[in-house]
Write an enzyme that holds these catalytic residues in place. Structure first.
Site, mmCIF file in Angstrom:
data_model
loop_
_atom_site.group_PDB
_atom_site.id
_atom_site.type_symbol
_atom_site.label_atom_id
_atom_site.label_comp_id
_atom_site.label_asym_id
_atom_site.label_seq_id
_atom_site.Cartn_x
_atom_site.Cartn_y
_atom_site.Cartn_z
ATOM 1 N N TYR A 137 40.740 32.006 45.686
ATOM 2 C CA TYR A 137 42.132 32.266 46.070
ATOM 3 C C TYR A 137 43.038 31.051 45.860
ATOM 4 C CZ TYR A 137 41.104 36.851 48.026
ATOM 5 O OH TYR A 137 40.760 38.179 48.173
ATOM 6 N N LYS A 210 26.765 33.408 47.130
ATOM 7 C CA LYS A 210 26.117 33.751 45.859
ATOM 8 C C LYS A 210 25.657 32.429 45.240
ATOM 9 C CE LYS A 210 25.085 36.776 42.588
ATOM 10 N NZ LYS A 210 24.167 37.917 42.715
ATOM 11 N N ASP A 243 25.375 40.329 47.248
ATOM 12 C CA ASP A 243 25.010 41.651 46.709
ATOM 13 C C ASP A 243 24.047 42.357 47.668
ATOM 14 O OD1 ASP A 243 23.202 39.643 46.062
ATOM 15 O OD2 ASP A 243 22.777 40.353 44.040
ATOM 16 N N ASP A 267 36.675 39.176 51.674
ATOM 17 C CA ASP A 267 37.615 40.265 51.375
ATOM 18 C C ASP A 267 36.847 41.543 51.064
ATOM 19 O OD1 ASP A 267 40.007 41.628 50.636
ATOM 20 O OD2 ASP A 267 39.529 41.235 48.527
ATOM 21 N N ASP A 271 36.088 45.407 53.592
ATOM 22 C CA ASP A 271 36.484 46.804 53.324
ATOM 23 C C ASP A 271 35.263 47.704 53.514
ATOM 24 O OD1 ASP A 271 39.154 46.133 52.710
ATOM 25 O OD2 ASP A 271 39.234 47.560 51.044
HETATM 26 C C1 IPM Z 1 43.280 41.563 52.414
HETATM 27 C C2 IPM Z 1 43.934 41.863 51.080
HETATM 28 C C3 IPM Z 1 44.481 40.574 50.488
HETATM 29 C C4 IPM Z 1 43.313 39.609 50.258
HETATM 30 C C5 IPM Z 1 45.298 40.719 49.201
HETATM 31 C C6 IPM Z 1 46.344 41.797 49.301
HETATM 32 C C7 IPM Z 1 45.922 39.417 48.819
HETATM 33 O O1 IPM Z 1 43.058 42.498 50.227
HETATM 34 O O2 IPM Z 1 43.961 41.050 53.305
HETATM 35 O O3 IPM Z 1 42.108 41.897 52.575
HETATM 36 O O4 IPM Z 1 42.655 39.682 49.222
HETATM 37 O O5 IPM Z 1 43.072 38.790 51.130
HETATM 38 MN MN MN Z 2 41.220 43.137 51.186
#
Ligand code: IPM
Ligand code: MN
Ligand code: NAD
Length: 376
Positions: A137, A210, A243, A267, A271
């Site tokens: 990042y 990783k 992974d 990140d 999710d």
């Molecule tokens: C998150 C989002 C952000 C990230 C993006 C939109 C910059 O995916 O907050 O998880 O990757 O951190």
């Molecule tokens: Mn995200």
């Protein structure tokens, strides 16, 4: 105490979910003696950008600096090239305020359907501590190609040898992006994870990386993890490759207590974590600078397809508000919000579509407010 909260509703469903979050914070302040808020709204997001060309101006950063915390909806708009708003606003704020921790609790509440067969609330309850300012990042990279001398220079010095490119050709273009981990950056994130493990009595910290491929950056990360873990003899530790962790999180989520991981893997796996806690509509996150101004947001994005329809689930944002209360030292009020959310989910009567219901975004906010009032 009175807290000054900067509010950035942002794009897409951001304003709709933030509206419910603010309702809930107002209700909890009304029911908590000596707690109050001053909300100051900021217009940053796609509309503002498309109108003015401005992302977050210098003056805006100064004003935000006067707040005790920032409460953010989401950023991102299909009308704007990917990255412009995300980097120019969201990442800008995380970096500017040095919010080096991204704390994401993965907690399945009773009544919420879990897509994993045979798993319930007792199996899904852990934290991901995502390093929030480094790794891939940092924004170092570029594209190079064509015949310009400057570009040829990059090609010659970095990639020519490796990729056997025809550097004189217009067609051989490359793009590159570099990840950076600093000892200081790794130390502060990893130490935070160990302290969290003690504070929350979740005494197993898993480092996810990783290091078998990206040996430079994650080799340093592992070194730091090993050395800091020695200061915490009561906390169990382990390494896992990212992974494999995606597989283990689906198979045995109950194993995990605290996961600490560099920015990009954090990140991605959160999710996945969101899905096992009932979906993105339920997953909050906190961008924390323990010594400065922190920012609280749902981990989901602007979900453009639901924008303006009053159907998005506001609970992730409401739970981000709960995290904000906790960080501001308002533990009792934070508990009230969590109990109210648990109450609404447990009853299962007022749920948005993602949870199998048919209620609107505002119905859910109202139901949480009603629960808070019931609790007195
Ligand atoms: C998150 C989002 C952000 C990230 C993006 C939109 C910059 O995916 O907050 O998880 O990757 O951190
Ligand atoms: Mn995200
Ligand atoms: P997203 O998180 O916005 O949405 C993905 C899907 O998840 C949605 O289509 C929807 O099905 C579901 N979802 C998300 N939030 C929900 C909610 N509150 N209630 C019910 N369902 C919900 O991810 P995306 O579609 O990949 O990204 C859309 C935009 O958001 C992009 O511009 C992206 O860059 C941006 N983004 C911003 C942030 C942020 O501001 N923190 C985070 C992620 C993505």
């Amino acid at each position: 105490m009175k807290h000054k909260i900067a509010v950035i509703p942002g794009d897409g469903i951001g304003p709709e979910v933030i509206r419910e979050g603010l309702k809930v914070l107002t209700a909890v302040a009304d029911s908590t003696p000596a707690l109050s808020f001053e909300f100051v709204e900021f217009p940053y997001g796609s509309e503002h950008y498309l109108k003015t060309g401005e992302l977050v101006p210098e003056g805006g950063l100064k004003e935000l600096s006067r707040a005790d915390a920032i409460y953010l909806g989401a950023l991102g708009d299909p009308r704007v090239k990917p990255g412009v708003l995300e980097q120019g606003i969201l990442l800008k704020l995380r970096f500017y305020f040095e919010q080096y921790i991204n704390l994401r609790p993965i907690k399945l509440y009773p009544g919420v359907p879990c897509p994993l067969k045979g798993k319930g609330p007792e199996h899904v309850d852990f934290y991901v501590v995502r390093e929030n300012t480094e790794d891939f990042y940092v924004g170092i990279g570029g594209r190079a190609g064509g015949r310009s001398e400057a570009r040829l220079e990059v090609l010659r010095s970095i990639y020519h040898v490796k990729f056997d490119l025809d550097i004189e050709s217009d067609r051989d273009e490359i793009a590159y992006q570099v990840g950076v981990i600093s000892r200081k950056g790794a130390e502060r994130a990893i130490r935070y994870a160990f302290e969290l493990a003690l504070r929350k009595n979740k005494k197993r910290v898993t480092s996810v990386d990783k290091a078998n491929v990206l040996t430079h950056v994650y080799g340093l990360w592992r070194e730091v993890f090993t050395s800091i873990s020695k200061e915490y003899p009561d906390v169990e530790t382990e390494f896992a490759f990212v992974d494999a962790v995606t597989m283990w999180l689906v198979k045995n989520p109950e194993w995990y207590r605290v996961i600490v991981t560099p920015n990009m893997f954090g990140d991605i796996i959160t999710d996945l974590g969101a899905m096992i806690q009932g979906g993105l509509g339920l997953a909050p996150g906190a961008n924390i600078n323990p010594e400065g101004i922190s920012m609280f947001e749902p981990i989901h994005g602007s979900a453009p397809k639901y924008s303006g329809k009053n159907v998005a689930n506001p609970l992730a944002t409401i739970l981000a508000g709960q995290m904000m209360l906790e960080q501001l030292g308002e533990q009792k009020a934070a508990n009230v919000v969590e109990r109210a959310v648990i109450g609404v989910l447990g009853e299962g009567k007022v749920l948005t579509r993602d949870l199998g219901g048919s209620s609107s975004t505002s119905d859910v906010g109202d139901a949480v407010v009603a629960k808070i009032k019931e609790m007195g």
